[in-house]
Design an enzyme around this catalytic site. Sequence first.
Site, mmCIF file in Angstrom:
data_model
loop_
_atom_site.group_PDB
_atom_site.id
_atom_site.type_symbol
_atom_site.label_atom_id
_atom_site.label_comp_id
_atom_site.label_asym_id
_atom_site.label_seq_id
_atom_site.Cartn_x
_atom_site.Cartn_y
_atom_site.Cartn_z
ATOM 1 N N TRP A 191 39.334 26.391 44.604
ATOM 2 C CA TRP A 191 38.917 27.578 44.500
ATOM 3 C C TRP A 191 37.827 27.859 43.141
ATOM 4 O O TRP A 191 37.678 27.635 42.069
ATOM 5 C CB TRP A 191 39.635 28.338 44.073
ATOM 6 C CG TRP A 191 40.009 30.168 43.849
ATOM 7 C CD1 TRP A 191 40.062 31.022 45.470
ATOM 8 C CD2 TRP A 191 38.947 31.657 43.303
ATOM 9 N NE1 TRP A 191 40.269 32.167 44.757
ATOM 10 C CE2 TRP A 191 39.264 32.600 44.162
ATOM 11 C CE3 TRP A 191 38.457 31.341 41.691
ATOM 12 C CZ2 TRP A 191 38.755 33.681 43.774
ATOM 13 C CZ3 TRP A 191 37.948 32.120 41.622
ATOM 14 C CH2 TRP A 191 37.746 33.186 42.034
ATOM 15 N N LYS A 243 46.359 32.285 44.632
ATOM 16 C CA LYS A 243 47.193 33.081 43.740
ATOM 17 C C LYS A 243 47.300 33.453 42.618
ATOM 18 O O LYS A 243 48.209 34.477 41.525
ATOM 19 C CB LYS A 243 48.320 32.293 43.830
ATOM 20 C CG LYS A 243 49.652 32.550 44.280
ATOM 21 C CD LYS A 243 50.555 33.716 44.835
ATOM 22 C CE LYS A 243 51.656 34.707 44.090
ATOM 23 N NZ LYS A 243 51.291 35.824 44.910
ATOM 24 N N GLU A 299 43.350 42.756 51.907
ATOM 25 C CA GLU A 299 43.719 41.536 52.013
ATOM 26 C C GLU A 299 43.875 40.604 52.625
ATOM 27 O O GLU A 299 43.518 39.482 53.523
ATOM 28 C CB GLU A 299 44.522 41.007 50.686
ATOM 29 C CG GLU A 299 45.895 41.309 50.310
ATOM 30 C CD GLU A 299 46.182 41.076 49.086
ATOM 31 O OE1 GLU A 299 45.899 40.193 48.344
ATOM 32 O OE2 GLU A 299 47.664 41.733 48.632
ATOM 33 N N CYS A 303 41.885 27.070 40.251
ATOM 34 C CA CYS A 303 41.587 25.682 40.748
ATOM 35 C C CYS A 303 43.383 24.425 41.005
ATOM 36 O O CYS A 303 44.732 24.739 39.735
ATOM 37 C CB CYS A 303 41.278 24.538 40.627
ATOM 38 S SG CYS A 303 39.548 25.698 40.759
ATOM 39 N N ASN A 343 40.454 22.538 35.775
ATOM 40 C CA ASN A 343 40.381 24.207 36.240
ATOM 41 C C ASN A 343 40.425 25.137 35.426
ATOM 42 O O ASN A 343 40.824 24.463 34.417
ATOM 43 C CB ASN A 343 42.039 24.636 36.605
ATOM 44 C CG ASN A 343 42.759 25.852 36.615
ATOM 45 O OD1 ASN A 343 42.203 26.004 37.364
ATOM 46 N ND2 ASN A 343 43.679 25.959 36.203
ATOM 47 N N GLY A 344 39.548 25.770 35.430
ATOM 48 C CA GLY A 344 39.019 26.843 34.489
ATOM 49 C C GLY A 344 37.519 27.283 34.407
ATOM 50 O O GLY A 344 37.127 26.184 35.404
ATOM 51 N N GLU A 387 49.417 49.813 46.319
ATOM 52 C CA GLU A 387 49.926 48.713 47.281
ATOM 53 C C GLU A 387 49.775 48.048 48.727
ATOM 54 O O GLU A 387 49.529 47.373 49.238
ATOM 55 C CB GLU A 387 51.290 48.865 46.372
ATOM 56 C CG GLU A 387 52.019 47.637 46.700
ATOM 57 C CD GLU A 387 51.604 45.922 45.852
ATOM 58 O OE1 GLU A 387 50.234 46.087 45.245
ATOM 59 O OE2 GLU A 387 51.204 45.188 46.845
ATOM 60 N N ARG A 446 46.925 27.913 44.986
ATOM 61 C CA ARG A 446 46.362 28.842 43.722
ATOM 62 C C ARG A 446 44.816 28.436 44.622
ATOM 63 O O ARG A 446 43.495 28.921 43.491
ATOM 64 C CB ARG A 446 45.851 26.640 42.655
ATOM 65 C CG ARG A 446 47.749 27.116 42.229
ATOM 66 C CD ARG A 446 47.930 25.745 41.004
ATOM 67 N NE ARG A 446 47.191 26.059 39.534
ATOM 68 C CZ ARG A 446 47.342 27.037 38.875
ATOM 69 N NH1 ARG A 446 48.596 27.639 38.721
ATOM 70 N NH2 ARG A 446 46.274 27.082 37.591
ATOM 71 N N LYS A 451 47.950 45.329 50.919
ATOM 72 C CA LYS A 451 48.136 44.582 51.461
ATOM 73 C C LYS A 451 47.031 44.460 52.476
ATOM 74 O O LYS A 451 47.177 43.241 52.764
ATOM 75 C CB LYS A 451 49.833 45.151 51.748
ATOM 76 C CG LYS A 451 50.213 44.188 50.394
ATOM 77 C CD LYS A 451 51.032 42.932 50.164
ATOM 78 C CE LYS A 451 50.486 42.809 48.818
ATOM 79 N NZ LYS A 451 50.486 42.943 47.349
ATOM 80 N N HIS A 465 38.776 67.243 48.778
ATOM 81 C CA HIS A 465 37.661 66.250 47.598
ATOM 82 C C HIS A 465 37.124 65.772 48.092
ATOM 83 O O HIS A 465 36.138 65.541 47.184
ATOM 84 C CB HIS A 465 38.274 66.565 46.325
ATOM 85 C CG HIS A 465 39.759 67.861 46.110
ATOM 86 N ND1 HIS A 465 39.283 68.421 45.641
ATOM 87 C CD2 HIS A 465 41.188 67.781 45.841
ATOM 88 C CE1 HIS A 465 39.605 69.495 45.151
ATOM 89 N NE2 HIS A 465 41.233 69.660 45.569
HETATM 90 C C1 F6R Z 1 47.763 41.120 45.382
HETATM 91 C C2 F6R Z 1 47.649 39.940 44.421
HETATM 92 C C3 F6R Z 1 46.999 40.515 43.445
HETATM 93 C C4 F6R Z 1 47.814 39.853 41.654
HETATM 94 C C5 F6R Z 1 46.636 40.107 41.157
HETATM 95 C C6 F6R Z 1 47.516 40.190 39.886
HETATM 96 O O1 F6R Z 1 48.623 40.951 46.316
HETATM 97 O O2 F6R Z 1 48.819 38.881 44.251
HETATM 98 O O3 F6R Z 1 46.806 41.699 43.327
HETATM 99 O O4 F6R Z 1 48.576 41.432 41.507
HETATM 100 O O5 F6R Z 1 46.248 38.983 40.896
HETATM 101 O O6 F6R Z 1 47.953 38.559 39.535
HETATM 102 P P1 F6R Z 1 49.730 38.394 38.417
HETATM 103 O O7 F6R Z 1 50.649 39.503 38.788
HETATM 104 O O8 F6R Z 1 49.633 36.653 38.561
HETATM 105 O O9 F6R Z 1 49.207 38.518 37.001
#
Ligand code: F6R
Length: 616
Positions: free
Chosen positions: A74, A611, A495, A2, A100-101, A488, A27, A492, A511
């Site tokens: 969040w 994020k 998500e 948050c 937050n937490g 990756e 966040r 992308k 397989h």
């Molecule tokens: C995907 C994404 C997440 C972060 C993951 C780790 O686009 O951003 O999968 O990579 O939450 O976050 P960090 O790198 O901040 O530890």
Amino acid sequence: MCGIVGAVAKRDVLGILLEGLKRLEYRGYDSAGVALIHDGKIERSRTVGKVNTLVEALKKAPISGSTGVAHTRWATHGEPSVKNAHPHMSTVGDIAIVHNGIIENFAELKEKLIKKGISFSSQTDTEVIVHLLADSWDHKAGFVDNVKKVLSKLKGAYGLCVIHKDYPDQMVAVRSGSPIVIGYGIGENFISSDTLSLLPVTNRFSYLDEGDIALVGLDNVVAYDQSGQETTLVIEELDSVKDAASKGRFKHYMQKEIFEQPEVIENTFSSGIFEDGDHRSVLVERFGANAKALFSEVEHVRIVACGTSYHAGMVAKFWIEKYAGISVDVEIASEIRYREAVIPKKSLFVTVSQSGETADTLAALRQAKKKRYLSTLAICNVANSSLVREADLSFITEAGIEMGVASTKAFTTQLTAFILLTLSLAKSQNQLTKEKESELLKTLQEAPKLVKKVLSLDKEIERLSMDFVEKHHALFLGRGVQYPVALEGALKLKEISYIHAEAYPAGELKHGPLALVDRDMPIIAVAPNDMLLEKLESNLQEVQARGGELYVFVDHAVSENLNIAAKHSFVIEAVPELIAPIVFTIPLQLFSYHVAVQKGTDVDQPRNLAKSVTVE
Ligand code: F6R
């Protein structure tokens, strides 16, 4: 995950708090709220949805005050709803808090409070804190002492900010597991989870340490450490901070961040390379003053991370094993935390993270520090993050603030940092001739130019994305070092566009996953010019034989030789093998971005995500 913002001033702070919240929306963005002290009372407004909904609600029913706290949520405990939105208030309305937490023992605390006759209005863990404060408040004790008393009952991770109607010019902030910064103004002060939110009002900041509690007033801030001793906060001045909260000419932060990659990749490697005439060498000290001595002893590397950062670690395994001859394992942070993993001799523990606050990655680092690893290293994008402060060695990627929830430039700068780490390890272990070191660094220096070339395919990729609007599934294929790139790409796409996507090393198809292939299954493959190209080609032919629709990103040097009739093939400038994972990531990012735009999803703030994942 948050976002918290608070202010104490002699002017109305509602505008400052709302602007702060907008900048913290990355966040979390399920709901938002604000509470202000006004005429000896606390007034509050909360809404479900993004901060703009709160702004609109406040236009209809304004509140004001010169001291206040605000929050963007969040959801963890309880769905997004007005009742669950922060700030939470005591029953009589004299205290308001934002948090937050997670409070792990909230159920037990809640039960005790209910037995005392206290009723709860939300499903959150946070509400127990405000009722505990109200229940034990001693009007003869000071603001900080009253808060401290309650902290001793809480288990979990939290960043907190508390206001009380009897202290109209003060707030109390606490850091225990979630970052809190103090921002300094003239005759006014601020708190937040992140400097970014306070940039419109100050560039002078202090970072609370773990366990610190601070009393923030109009003209002064007094902080106490974990043992209760007064502690001096160092004030840092952030000069010429580029304001990442602006999208410039771009439609979305993600798009802006994709296009920033040539520049940030260059920023990341330039401080790690020393050029003397035609010769280039890697600056091992970029990882820490004693890195060279430490790296010379390394016999094993363990990389631990989550999500996109984990994919960067998977690519790094190929590089470190190939060029430094050191064995590497790559682990998901939330998994290794709960496993009795054997620690090989002289193992270097490497964490990778954009934010440096990811709960699982941080917890894994803390565990590792208690175990017999040779040393710990953090590759991270945030210099003052917990991960960087706590690791023995660190490397700060120069991606700049990443606002889009989907990681783009953080990933390619992590890869850049890993190339420098690979060469630093190889050099410290005498595995690299001077000529080879110089040649590989020269190749790395070509990355920005090649990335720029791929970015010029934007329009073509945008056209391709139209094919995917009606699709429900997609399969990404890569081989060797390109398998993590395919992973990756799939991450992308899922998500931000909500299309179900999976990635496989192409040799694994027969397989099992080949059973999924039919006319409705688009297959996206990355085909660089490497020793696995022929193998990939046969795997793609297998797909074609089952009617699968192929979309291939292929290196120019081999595009003529590739014997497959892809529905679309995109020819990428010839890329040297070392940097192919960086360059081949770019079209996949552009592709996901455009599919999401076509589908009309919320590109920068996709549903259910945040994020910075500071909860387990
Ligand atoms: C995907 C994404 C997440 C972060 C993951 C780790 O686009 O951003 O999968 O990579 O939450 O976050 P960090 O790198 O901040 O530890």
